[in-house]
Write an enzyme that holds these catalytic residues in place. Structure first.
Site, PDB file in Angstrom:
ATOM      1  N   HIS A 193       0.827  -1.204   0.000  1.00  0.00           N
ATOM      2  CA  HIS A 193       0.000   0.000   0.000  1.00  0.00           C
ATOM      3  C   HIS A 193       0.866   1.261   0.000  1.00  0.00           C
ATOM      4  O   HIS A 193       0.539   2.245  -0.680  1.00  0.00           O
ATOM      5  CB  HIS A 193      -0.908  -0.007   1.235  1.00  0.00           C
ATOM      6  N   HIS A 235       2.259  -3.973   9.216  1.00  0.00           N
ATOM      7  CA  HIS A 235       3.614  -3.714   8.737  1.00  0.00           C
ATOM      8  C   HIS A 235       4.423  -3.024   9.828  1.00  0.00           C
ATOM      9  O   HIS A 235       3.875  -2.368  10.723  1.00  0.00           O
ATOM     10  CB  HIS A 235       3.598  -2.837   7.480  1.00  0.00           C
TER      11      HIS A 235
END
Length: 271
Positions: A193, A235
């Site tokens: 992303h 993440h």
């Protein structure tokens, strides 16, 4: 008989290899097994006493350790620095994961944070780019949209390949969603992303005429997409930073292989 025995003793005294300082030359190699009788004969007052039980045990353990384990006992400065930075990254990522679970401190904002992350997902961007490409009627618009589609496909393949190679897990045990499996965004490094948001924002800033407030909002959107992935625990911070860097280099690569209007028209007609 007494004369032969005296001559044999004289030969033994004259042989230098029988001296105490040369006894090690008479020892058999390590691979051979020496009989016990010869071991008793070679032992004398000049031989060293057997080591204690603890010292012999430590020596045997050090000999049995693999080479990489022995090297870890004395790490280098680079290894210490890398492990320290990795520990800081994991600690800070866990602290920022305030929406990682239902019991987190910001669990009520988890839905909104996930929605911000979806705006940087590959499936909506690819679908929206194809829809705009079908409805576009200008050559300049079709050229920009075709190159944007190429950049999005390049981003998905690059991120999926690096993630499959590194296979780094996130700071929290969060399972990927259905859209993540479709784009092969399963592992943590790098953040897909973040790379997509950085690449798209840089693409729009270079090829679209935008007002200053819109340009600032575009940069803030890319930053919020990367931050949202850390907040939900998918993440690490270094994953997001690496994603931003990869996204920038993807934009530079697309600029180098930019497809002209004629090439785009040929691809559109063939499609």
């Amino acid at each position: 008989m007494p004369a032969s025995q005296s001559r044999a003793r004289a030969r033994d005294r004259n042989n230098v290899l029988n001296r105490a300082e040369f006894l090690s030359l008479n020892q058999p190699p390590k691979g051979t097994q020496e009989p016990r009788s010869s071991g008793r004969k070679a032992s004398g007052p000049s031989t060293q006493p057997p080591p204690s039980g603890d010292g012999a045990r430590e020596r045997r353990q050090s000999q049995q350790l693999p080479e990489e384990d022995c090297m870890q006992l004395n790490p280098s400065f680079k290894g210490i620095a890398f492990n320290s930075l990795l520990a800081i990254d994991i600690c800070m990522s866990k602290r920022l994961g305030v929406c990682a679970g239902r019991a987190a401190s910001w669990a009520s904002a988890r839905s909104m944070v996930k929605l911000i992350g979806i705006t940087g997902h590959g499936i909506p961007w690819i679908g929206g780019t194809i829809l705009c490409l079908v409805r576009s009627s200008t050559l300049a618009g079709q050229e920009v949209l075709m190159n944007l589609l190429l950049a999005l496909l390049l981003d998905i393949m690059t991120v999926a390949g690096v993630q499959k190679l590194i296979k780094r897990r996130g700071p929290y045990e969060t399972s990927p969603g259905l859209l993540d499996y479709l784009t092969m965004d399963i592992y943590a490094f790098p953040a897909g992303h973040a790379s997509r948001a950085a690449m798209v924002s840089k693409f729009f800033l270079s090829h679209l005429v935008l007002a200053v407030p819109l340009r600032v909002l575009l940069v803030l959107w890319a930053f919020c997409v990367g931050l949202s992935r850390v907040m939900i625990g998918r993440h690490h911070i270094t994953d997001v930073v690496s994603g931003f860097i990869i996204g920038y280099f993807q934009f530079r690569l697309v600029e180098l292989v930019w497809m002209s209007s004629n090439t785009c028209q040929m691809l559109i007609s063939a499609w």
